[in-house]
Design an enzyme around this catalytic site. Sequence first.
Site, PDB file in Angstrom:
ATOM      1  CG  HIS A  25      74.788 128.815 -17.958  1.00 26.25           C
ATOM      2  ND1 HIS A  25      75.666 129.391 -17.451  1.00 26.25           N
ATOM      3  CD2 HIS A  25      75.540 127.859 -19.032  1.00 26.25           C
ATOM      4  CE1 HIS A  25      76.974 128.861 -17.638  1.00 26.25           C
ATOM      5  NE2 HIS A  25      76.560 127.921 -18.704  1.00 26.25           N
ATOM      6  N   GLY A  74      63.990 120.462 -10.232  1.00 26.39           N
ATOM      7  CA  GLY A  74      64.826 119.997 -11.197  1.00 26.39           C
ATOM      8  C   GLY A  74      64.413 120.338 -12.558  1.00 26.39           C
ATOM      9  NE  ARG A 129      57.039 118.147 -10.870  1.00 23.13           N
ATOM     10  CZ  ARG A 129      57.621 116.786 -10.992  1.00 23.13           C
ATOM     11  NH1 ARG A 129      58.606 116.626 -10.538  1.00 23.13           N
ATOM     12  NH2 ARG A 129      56.792 115.908 -11.336  1.00 23.13           N
ATOM     13  NE  ARG A 146      73.411 125.261 -22.034  1.00 19.36           N
ATOM     14  CZ  ARG A 146      74.574 124.205 -22.422  1.00 19.36           C
ATOM     15  NH1 ARG A 146      74.351 122.894 -22.132  1.00 19.36           N
ATOM     16  NH2 ARG A 146      75.646 124.669 -22.855  1.00 19.36           N
ATOM     17  NE  ARG A 176      67.243 119.281  -4.985  1.00 19.42           N
ATOM     18  CZ  ARG A 176      66.452 118.653  -5.893  1.00 19.42           C
ATOM     19  NH1 ARG A 176      65.810 119.149  -6.929  1.00 19.42           N
ATOM     20  NH2 ARG A 176      66.373 117.144  -5.933  1.00 19.42           N
ATOM     21  N   GLY A 226      62.262 119.025  -4.931  1.00 20.77           N
ATOM     22  CA  GLY A 226      62.801 118.103  -5.783  1.00 20.77           C
ATOM     23  C   GLY A 226      62.183 116.707  -5.470  1.00 20.77           C
ATOM     24  CB  SER A 227      61.467 113.569  -6.981  1.00 22.64           C
ATOM     25  OG  SER A 227      62.363 113.479  -7.704  1.00 22.64           O
ATOM     26  CD  GLU A 286      75.608  98.744 -12.361  1.00 20.33           C
ATOM     27  OE1 GLU A 286      76.644  97.993 -12.211  1.00 20.33           O
ATOM     28  OE2 GLU A 286      74.988  98.647 -13.400  1.00 20.33           O
ATOM     29  CD  GLU A 320      69.205 116.016  -2.955  1.00 19.09           C
ATOM     30  OE1 GLU A 320      68.980 116.874  -3.842  1.00 19.09           O
ATOM     31  OE2 GLU A 320      70.312 116.131  -2.423  1.00 19.09           O
ATOM     32  CG  MET A 321      70.920 112.752  -7.860  1.00 16.78           C
ATOM     33  SD  MET A 321      70.672 111.792  -9.367  1.00 16.78           S
ATOM     34  CE  MET A 321      72.566 111.440  -9.626  1.00 16.78           C
ATOM     35  CD  GLU A 322      69.522 117.506  -8.274  1.00 15.24           C
ATOM     36  OE1 GLU A 322      68.646 116.974  -7.338  1.00 15.24           O
ATOM     37  OE2 GLU A 322      69.442 116.847  -9.459  1.00 15.24           O
ATOM     38  CG  ASP A 328      62.390 106.638  -6.334  1.00 16.78           C
ATOM     39  OD1 ASP A 328      62.429 107.652  -7.171  1.00 16.78           O
ATOM     40  OD2 ASP A 328      63.293 106.235  -5.594  1.00 16.78           O
ATOM     41  NE  ARG A 335      55.178 109.136 -10.075  1.00 16.67           N
ATOM     42  CZ  ARG A 335      56.012 108.821  -9.912  1.00 16.67           C
ATOM     43  NH1 ARG A 335      57.064 109.349  -9.841  1.00 16.67           N
ATOM     44  NH2 ARG A 335      56.238 107.351  -9.674  1.00 16.67           N
TER      45      ARG A 335
END
Length: 235
Positions: free
Chosen positions: A5, A21, A25, A44, A88, A90-91, A163, A179-181, A204, A217
């Site tokens: 990778h 992420g 950026r 990648r 990190r 990120g947003s 949802e 966030e996700m990381e 957001d 932003r």
Amino acid sequence: MGTAHNSAKMGDIAETVLLPGDPLRAKFIAETYLEDVVQFNSVRNMFGYTGTYKGKRVSVMGTGMGCPSIGIYTYELIHMFGVKNLIRIGSCGAMHENVKLGDIVMAAGSCTDTNYAHQYKLPGTYTAIATFDLLRKAVDAAEKLQFPYVVGNVLTSDVFYDEEADWKRWKEMGVLAAEMESYALYCNAAKAGVNALAIFTVSDSLVIEEEMTAEERQTGFRNMMEVALEVAIQV
Ligand code: HPA
């Protein structure tokens, strides 16, 4: 030697790496803030660069989205490329009314709905936390630069399109943003005994109907990048 990778060679990557992420950026940060930049990865399209900031060698590389993606890249940075400080940038989506678009959120800790820590076969729940020294330096930088920030718990989620609005239960526990990381980053760093910090720009809000202008932003992201770079030159 490179990995599947990351085609960098040992020594191509600085001991301190900023981790957005979005690989574009990473490119923006390298072009905007770093001098004498060399690109070390494009496998990648996960671009990585090394340069200097105020004379200090710093790298910046994209991580992709979610724990599996950041998990792979940061494991390799630590174990194959000798990285010691992982920051990190990120947003995040704010869960509290007092956390505003463009503010910086610093993750003192990360909660998670992921199963990332399953691999460690712990007899309980692992609390993923930032390295205090990096967090303190980030707070000091934000104070000095007079950027709005909050410090607290975040949620690292596998689910962006929530949802069932499960995030509301995390909010009741005082969690500031989603966030996700960061949980995977903090786990990888803790297991390897290296340093990690995750800071975010609020892009957001889950609780306030607000739109950010393109300029707001950009300013928000720049504030976060400058804080991260100030930390990077002090470690
Ligand atoms: N949820 C998860 N990750 C995010 C969000 C969000 O609302 N905003 C930016 N990253």
